[in-house]
Design a protein around this motif. Structure first.
Motif, mmCIF file in Angstrom:
data_model
loop_
_atom_site.group_PDB
_atom_site.id
_atom_site.type_symbol
_atom_site.label_atom_id
_atom_site.label_comp_id
_atom_site.label_asym_id
_atom_site.label_seq_id
_atom_site.Cartn_x
_atom_site.Cartn_y
_atom_site.Cartn_z
ATOM 1 N N ALA A 63 0.836 -1.207 0.000
ATOM 2 C CA ALA A 63 0.000 0.000 0.000
ATOM 3 C C ALA A 63 0.871 1.257 0.000
ATOM 4 O O ALA A 63 0.611 2.213 -0.742
ATOM 5 N N ALA A 64 1.911 1.257 0.824
ATOM 6 C CA ALA A 64 2.813 2.409 0.878
ATOM 7 C C ALA A 64 3.590 2.544 -0.431
ATOM 8 O O ALA A 64 3.818 3.656 -0.921
ATOM 9 N N GLN A 65 4.001 1.405 -0.993
ATOM 10 C CA GLN A 65 4.714 1.421 -2.271
ATOM 11 C C GLN A 65 3.847 2.058 -3.364
ATOM 12 O O GLN A 65 4.312 2.890 -4.149
ATOM 13 N N LEU A 66 2.591 1.642 -3.417
ATOM 14 C CA LEU A 66 1.671 2.185 -4.419
ATOM 15 C C LEU A 66 1.485 3.684 -4.242
ATOM 16 O O LEU A 66 1.414 4.437 -5.221
ATOM 17 N N ASN A 67 1.416 4.099 -2.990
ATOM 18 C CA ASN A 67 1.279 5.518 -2.704
ATOM 19 C C ASN A 67 2.479 6.297 -3.226
ATOM 20 O O ASN A 67 2.340 7.346 -3.854
ATOM 21 N N LEU A 68 3.658 5.763 -2.961
ATOM 22 C CA LEU A 68 4.889 6.430 -3.381
ATOM 23 C C LEU A 68 5.061 6.423 -4.899
ATOM 24 O O LEU A 68 5.693 7.308 -5.465
ATOM 25 N N SER A 69 4.525 5.404 -5.555
ATOM 26 C CA SER A 69 4.646 5.330 -7.016
ATOM 27 C C SER A 69 3.857 6.430 -7.709
ATOM 28 O O SER A 69 4.057 6.702 -8.894
ATOM 29 N N SER A 70 2.968 7.074 -6.955
ATOM 30 C CA SER A 70 2.167 8.172 -7.496
ATOM 31 C C SER A 70 2.677 9.531 -7.032
ATOM 32 O O SER A 70 1.984 10.542 -7.178
ATOM 33 N N ASP A 71 3.878 9.527 -6.471
ATOM 34 C CA ASP A 71 4.442 10.774 -5.950
ATOM 35 C C ASP A 71 4.737 11.727 -7.111
ATOM 36 O O ASP A 71 5.671 11.518 -7.883
ATOM 37 N N ASP A 72 3.951 12.774 -7.235
ATOM 38 C CA ASP A 72 4.092 13.709 -8.351
ATOM 39 C C ASP A 72 5.070 14.842 -8.053
ATOM 40 O O ASP A 72 5.506 15.543 -8.977
ATOM 41 N N GLU A 73 5.399 15.016 -6.786
ATOM 42 C CA GLU A 73 6.224 16.159 -6.404
ATOM 43 C C GLU A 73 7.716 15.910 -6.603
ATOM 44 O O GLU A 73 8.475 16.846 -6.849
ATOM 45 N N SER A 74 8.142 14.646 -6.505
ATOM 46 C CA SER A 74 9.571 14.356 -6.606
ATOM 47 C C SER A 74 9.823 13.057 -7.368
ATOM 48 O O SER A 74 9.409 11.976 -6.930
ATOM 49 N N TRP A 75 10.526 13.162 -8.496
ATOM 50 C CA TRP A 75 10.873 11.958 -9.250
ATOM 51 C C TRP A 75 11.915 11.133 -8.499
ATOM 52 O O TRP A 75 12.048 9.924 -8.708
ATOM 53 N N LYS A 76 12.659 11.788 -7.586
ATOM 54 C CA LYS A 76 13.662 11.066 -6.807
ATOM 55 C C LYS A 76 13.024 10.017 -5.904
ATOM 56 O O LYS A 76 13.617 8.974 -5.633
ATOM 57 N N VAL A 77 11.839 10.305 -5.431
ATOM 58 C CA VAL A 77 11.111 9.347 -4.599
ATOM 59 C C VAL A 77 10.766 8.111 -5.420
ATOM 60 O O VAL A 77 10.993 6.974 -4.997
ATOM 61 N N ARG A 78 10.256 8.342 -6.621
ATOM 62 C CA ARG A 78 9.875 7.214 -7.484
ATOM 63 C C ARG A 78 11.117 6.459 -7.958
ATOM 64 O O ARG A 78 11.083 5.250 -8.150
ATOM 65 N N GLU A 79 12.216 7.195 -8.152
ATOM 66 C CA GLU A 79 13.472 6.565 -8.555
ATOM 67 C C GLU A 79 13.994 5.643 -7.460
ATOM 68 O O GLU A 79 14.450 4.526 -7.723
ATOM 69 N N ALA A 80 13.938 6.122 -6.215
ATOM 70 C CA ALA A 80 14.358 5.300 -5.073
ATOM 71 C C ALA A 80 13.477 4.063 -4.954
ATOM 72 O O ALA A 80 13.957 2.958 -4.652
ATOM 73 N N LEU A 81 12.202 4.252 -5.220
ATOM 74 C CA LEU A 81 11.256 3.133 -5.153
ATOM 75 C C LEU A 81 11.559 2.102 -6.240
ATOM 76 O O LEU A 81 11.557 0.890 -5.990
ATOM 77 N N ALA A 82 11.857 2.562 -7.451
ATOM 78 C CA ALA A 82 12.091 1.674 -8.595
ATOM 79 C C ALA A 82 13.307 0.779 -8.396
ATOM 80 O O ALA A 82 13.369 -0.321 -8.947
ATOM 81 N N GLY A 83 14.263 1.214 -7.592
ATOM 82 C CA GLY A 83 15.481 0.439 -7.411
ATOM 83 C C GLY A 83 15.477 -0.484 -6.216
ATOM 84 O O GLY A 83 16.450 -1.206 -5.988
ATOM 85 N N ARG A 84 14.380 -0.509 -5.468
ATOM 86 C CA ARG A 84 14.356 -1.289 -4.240
ATOM 87 C C ARG A 84 14.085 -2.771 -4.503
ATOM 88 O O ARG A 84 13.494 -3.148 -5.507
#
Length: 319
Positions: A63-84
Motif C-alpha cells: 500500500a505504501a509502495q503504491l502511494n509512493l509510485s504516485s508521488d508527483d512532487e519528486s521523481w527522486k522518490v519514485r526513482e528510489a522506489l524503482a530500485g528497491r
C-alpha cells in the motif's frame, strides 16, 4: 517529552507528536519496525526527503509502495522506489508507465523485476531503457524475443552478447538489418547450429570473419566457411583451434597461399594434412610447417629433403 515518546507504542500517536520535526520523522522511517498505517502516513509526508527515505527502506508494504509510485512532487522518490528489492508486482507495472525516463531506467536494472514488467519495458519509447533491459541478468525468453526485433543498434548488440540468449532470439538477430548486430552475434559463445549456418551464409564478410574466429564453431559451419569467397575468412578459419580434419584437408588445396600458410602454423594438424603441406608449391607454406612445434616424423623427413635452404634450416633449428 522524551519519556512520553519512549512509553508510546502507537505509531499514529508518535507521528502526531513529532510531525513538526523532519529529522525525527526521518529517524522514524529508519526504525526496524514500522507499522503499515505509519508507513502510509509517511508516504504522504510533506517532505520529499522523508518520502525518499521511506521508498528505500526494507519491509515496505504494498500500500505504501503504491502511494509512493504516485508521488508527483519528486521523481527522486519514485526513482528510489524503482530500485528497491521486493517491489510489489502492481508497483512494478505502474512504474513501467512512469513519465520520467530515469525512473524506468532504474526499474529496468532492478534485479528482481518480474516478467510482466520486463515485457512492458521491452517496448519502452526510450532506447536507453530497452538497452538497460537487454543488459540485465535475469530475462525471460519471451522478453528476449521481443527485444530481438528491436530497431535500435545498441539494444540488439547488448542482447546479442547475452550468455543465456535463446535460439529463437538468436535466429531473429541473424536477420537484423544492421551488419554490426549480426557481427556481434557471430562472436558470441553457445551459438546454436542453425544460427551458425545462417551466419556462415551472411552477405557481409565481417560477419563471416567473426564467425570463423568463434571458438565454439561447429563442423557444419566450418565446412560452409571453408569455401568462403573471402580469403580473409578462410585464413581466419585456417588459424583457429578445433578445426575438423576434413576442413583442414580442404584448406590444404586453397588457392590462396596465405590461407595455407596460416594452416601450416596451427597446432594439432592431422598427419595427412602435414604431408600435403610438406609438398606445397609455396616455400613460405613449407617454412611455416617446418617451424610448427607439433610437426610429426613423416612430414619432418620430407622437409629434411626440401629444395629450399630456409626450410631445411628452420627444421634443423628444432632438432
Amino acid at each position: 517529552m522524551n519519556q512520553y515518546v519512549k512509553k508510546t507504542t502507537d505509531d499514529e500517536d508518535l507521528l502526531a507528536l513529532i510531525s513538526d520535526d523532519e529529522d525525527v520523522r526521518l529517524a522514524m522511517v529508519r526504525r526496524e519496525i514500522l507499522g503499515a498505517h505509519a508507513q502510509l502516513l509517511l508516504a504522504r509526508d510533506e517532505s520529499w526527503k522523508v518520502r525518499e527515505a521511506l521508498a528505500s527502506r526494507e519491509n515496505l508494504g504494498e500500500a505504501a509502495q503504491l502511494n509512493l509510485s504516485s508521488d508527483d512532487e519528486s521523481w527522486k522518490v519514485r526513482e528510489a522506489l524503482a530500485g528497491r528489492d521486493n517491489l510489489a508486482e502492481s508497483v512494478q507495472l505502474k512504474l513501467t508507465f512512469d513519465g520520467e525516463e530515469d525512473v524506468r531506467l532504474i526499474l529496468a536494472k532492478n534485479e528482481n523485476l518480474g516478467t510482466p514488467a520486463q515485457l512492458l519495458l521491452a517496448s519502452d519509447e526510450s532506447w536507453k531503457v530497452r538497452e538497460a533491459l537487454a543488459n540485465r541478468e535475469n530475462m525471460a525468453e519471451a522478453v528476449q524475443l521481443e527485444l530481438s526485433c528491436d530497431d535500435d543498434y545498441d539494444v540488439c548488440v547488448a542482447l546479442a552478447g547475452r550468455d543465456d540468449l535463446g535460439e529463437a532470439a538468436q535466429l531473429n538477430l541473424t536477420h537484423d538489418d544492421n551488419s554490426n548486430v549480426r557481427e556481434a552475434l557471430a562472436g558470441r559463445d553457445n551459438l546454436v547450429e542453425a544460427v551458425q549456418l545462417n551466419l556462415a551464409r551472411d552477405d557481409d564478410s565481417d560477419v563471416r570473419l567473426a564467425l570463423a574466429r568463434n571458438e565454439n564453431l561447429g563442423v557444419l559451419a566450418q565446412l560452409q566457411l571453408v569455401s568462403d569467397e573471402s580469403w580473409g575468412v578462410r585464413e581466419a578459419l585456417a588459424g583457429r583451434d578445433n578445426l575438423a580434419e576434413a576442413v583442414q584437408l580442404k584448406l590444404t588445396r586453397d588457392d590462396d597461399s596465405d590461407v595455407r600458410e596460416a594452416l601450416a602454423g596451427r597446432d594439432n594438424l592431422a598427419e595427412a594434412v602435414q604431408l600435403n603441406l610438406a609438398c606445397d608449391d609455396d616455400s613460405d607454406v613449407r617454412l611455416a610447417l617446418a617451424r610448427n612445434k607439433s610437426l610429426g616424423a613423416p612430414a619432418r623427413r620430407l622437409l629434411a629433403q626440401d629444395s629450399d635452404a630456409d626450410v631445411r634450416e628452420a627444421l634443423a633449428k628444432k632438432v
